[in-house]
Design a protein around this motif. Sequence first.
Motif, mmCIF file in Angstrom:
data_model
loop_
_atom_site.group_PDB
_atom_site.id
_atom_site.type_symbol
_atom_site.label_atom_id
_atom_site.label_comp_id
_atom_site.label_asym_id
_atom_site.label_seq_id
_atom_site.Cartn_x
_atom_site.Cartn_y
_atom_site.Cartn_z
ATOM 1 N N MET A 54 0.817 -1.123 0.023
ATOM 2 C CA MET A 54 0.184 -0.045 0.296
ATOM 3 C C MET A 54 1.071 1.146 0.166
ATOM 4 S SD MET A 54 -2.640 -0.936 2.935
ATOM 5 C CE MET A 54 -3.745 0.490 2.765
ATOM 6 N N TRP A 55 0.321 2.410 -0.560
ATOM 7 C CA TRP A 55 0.821 3.513 -0.342
ATOM 8 C C TRP A 55 -0.159 4.915 -0.306
ATOM 9 C CZ3 TRP A 55 1.318 0.739 -4.655
ATOM 10 C CH2 TRP A 55 1.016 1.419 -5.943
ATOM 11 N N CYS A 56 0.081 5.850 -0.152
ATOM 12 C CA CYS A 56 -0.663 6.894 -0.297
ATOM 13 C C CYS A 56 -0.173 8.265 -1.016
ATOM 14 C CB CYS A 56 -1.146 7.517 1.300
ATOM 15 S SG CYS A 56 -2.303 8.774 1.503
ATOM 16 N N ASP A 57 -0.972 9.172 -1.769
ATOM 17 C CA ASP A 57 -0.513 10.251 -2.221
ATOM 18 C C ASP A 57 -1.182 11.736 -1.646
ATOM 19 O OD1 ASP A 57 -3.074 10.606 -3.323
ATOM 20 O OD2 ASP A 57 -2.324 10.396 -5.160
ATOM 21 N N TYR A 97 2.176 -1.051 6.214
ATOM 22 C CA TYR A 97 1.827 0.067 5.499
ATOM 23 C C TYR A 97 1.246 1.333 5.903
ATOM 24 C CZ TYR A 97 4.088 -2.774 2.158
ATOM 25 O OH TYR A 97 5.150 -3.801 1.476
ATOM 26 N N GLU A 98 0.081 0.793 6.701
ATOM 27 C CA GLU A 98 -0.803 1.684 7.275
ATOM 28 C C GLU A 98 -0.066 2.573 8.209
ATOM 29 O OE1 GLU A 98 -4.764 -1.092 7.163
ATOM 30 O OE2 GLU A 98 -3.678 -0.787 8.819
ATOM 31 N N ARG A 99 0.783 2.048 9.137
ATOM 32 C CA ARG A 99 1.673 2.891 10.033
ATOM 33 C C ARG A 99 2.457 3.962 9.155
ATOM 34 N NH1 ARG A 99 4.090 -1.662 13.699
ATOM 35 N NH2 ARG A 99 5.102 0.095 14.870
ATOM 36 N N MET A 100 3.179 3.620 8.131
ATOM 37 C CA MET A 100 3.892 4.324 7.298
ATOM 38 C C MET A 100 3.118 5.445 6.677
ATOM 39 S SD MET A 100 7.141 2.160 5.489
ATOM 40 C CE MET A 100 5.980 0.842 4.716
ATOM 41 N N ILE A 101 1.912 4.983 6.111
ATOM 42 C CA ILE A 101 0.931 6.337 5.597
ATOM 43 C C ILE A 101 0.669 7.327 6.556
ATOM 44 C CG2 ILE A 101 -1.392 6.479 4.663
ATOM 45 C CD1 ILE A 101 -0.812 3.926 3.282
ATOM 46 N N THR A 475 9.949 -7.190 2.498
ATOM 47 C CA THR A 475 10.354 -7.308 3.702
ATOM 48 C C THR A 475 9.391 -7.210 4.733
ATOM 49 O OG1 THR A 475 12.691 -6.278 2.882
ATOM 50 C CG2 THR A 475 11.985 -6.238 5.225
ATOM 51 N N PRO A 476 8.418 -6.285 4.407
ATOM 52 C CA PRO A 476 7.220 -6.134 5.743
ATOM 53 C C PRO A 476 6.744 -7.577 5.997
ATOM 54 C CG PRO A 476 7.090 -4.247 4.172
ATOM 55 C CD PRO A 476 7.950 -5.285 3.616
ATOM 56 N N ALA A 477 6.103 -8.231 4.634
ATOM 57 C CA ALA A 477 5.518 -9.619 5.032
ATOM 58 C C ALA A 477 6.541 -10.738 5.721
ATOM 59 C CB ALA A 477 5.092 -10.051 3.919
ATOM 60 N N HIS A 478 7.909 -10.436 5.112
ATOM 61 C CA HIS A 478 9.059 -11.315 6.037
ATOM 62 C C HIS A 478 9.219 -11.118 7.395
ATOM 63 C CE1 HIS A 478 10.514 -12.530 1.628
ATOM 64 N NE2 HIS A 478 9.167 -12.916 1.756
ATOM 65 N N MET A 479 9.033 -9.801 7.643
ATOM 66 C CA MET A 479 9.481 -9.282 9.206
ATOM 67 C C MET A 479 8.569 -10.186 10.076
ATOM 68 S SD MET A 479 8.678 -5.630 10.547
ATOM 69 C CE MET A 479 6.994 -6.079 10.379
#
Length: 510
Positions: A54-57, A97-101, A475-479
């Motif tokens: 995921m990502w956001c603009d 991804y939600e935390r990064m957004i 990486t996020p899923a593997h983490m």
Amino acid sequence: MAQVRDGLTALVARWAEAQGGGPGDVPWRFHLTEDAWRDLLACLVADPSPFVGMWCDGRAVFVVLAPQVGEMLVISTPVEMQRYWGLSCACPAAGVYERMIHDLWGVEALDARDLRPWLDHGAWGVTWPLSDRPVPVQGASVAEFREVAEVMRAGGTICEYGPADGGFHAPAYLRLAVPGARVVDAQWWMGYAHRGIGARMRGSDPAQALRLAARIDGAASVAHQAALARAMEQALRQEVAGQVAATRAMFCELERVATVLFDVGGVAEAAGDVRLARECAQAREHVLAFCYAAFGRRMLMDVVTFGGDGGDAAAFASRAEEVCTWLRGAHARLEALYRHPRGLGGLVRGLGVLSADMARQLGVTGVVARASGREGDLRHLTPGYHDGWLPAGVEQAGDVDARMRVRLRTVGVSLRILDALGGVLSRAQPAADTASSPVGDGEGTGWAEGPRGAIRYWVRMQAGQLAAVGICESTPAHMLASEIAMRDAHDTDMPVIMRSFGLSPAGADL
């Protein structure tokens, strides 16, 4: 599970009919209303495995799904009142991804599993730096971890590693809850390697964007370059010659061999197998020395160009047989050392198990996936490769031994591919320069099977420049998978289990 996938297929057909084929007549791109987004969420609750990233603009939130190997859907929904319906309640890997957004844009995921910071460690001058209204920082924050009731009751130990403990490991913070001799909870906190890659790429031309992509992760530099180049070429309808595709495949396989040898050696070193670690280091050094002799650089950065090959294929073709012969001998020695009755293989068997069901839920890819019974290799769909070069087959145990066996087999496969590519490139005529100055508008997707997992890009090009980009790494899923594999393991086995996942915080933090 097939019934669930049929439900997603029906949803996609409904979206396509509603918007008449997608923005710009792109069949894989969808804009969803809030209600349609909730329908997608309900579908992912039943089967979270298609989730990729995921990502956001700031105006919309984007998600990438891969319902089938090689299929890539890019879906967006508008942000309303700085909120959207989160996907982490259905897809555990979406939580990062939600935390990064939220850290970057101040856009909050409703019904999210976790809203703790990921990138923002309190060192920024403002909060939500990419939003229209960034807020000045009021005070420094500290790392936040889940409380573990079992440890609190037993008065056990909390063991912490990194990011500044003097060890020579990647910048990441690992916290282990150890009420006795075994770990009951493991938690990663990353963000220390964040460089704002997505924001820095916007407005750049293809050459500038590829230069940045090459520096995201040194272990997967070529894979990032190749995936981004394919996305931009698709967006601008740039044709790529067969020789160019073969040259990119050659660079990818050289990088794969070097990275896999590094990972195998890391596990051996963590387990105290000095001889296997030394053999891996020597073989990897041979690959890096060959790259320097053939291409003028040990690390294969800046070898992929938009529409072109970016490297000297003839330099590889003339020495392919020599380097592959030497590496085949080294690979045979590694296999013998690992499989020896008193070798590392017997010591790590049964450690750090990731079940096939959990691997599916997390959507892991690459070595980790194939060690847990999950099929999938994007090279089958990548120009420059032939299906006959890529044998099928996965391991089922999901433990450290399975991940090591997959890696050793990967080296053998890559050497066969490099040998075949040497013949292909030696017979090829010098490629005509078909690349033109990038012009035009459009959206495109690109992918590459990196040394540690799948890498996917989405781009929007305007007037030949990169207007928007989305990057999805494994990486996020593997983490998250490594956190699960560490639970109930002995605390002394943690370094071996951790290294067996080949985590790269640079790929998670971007």
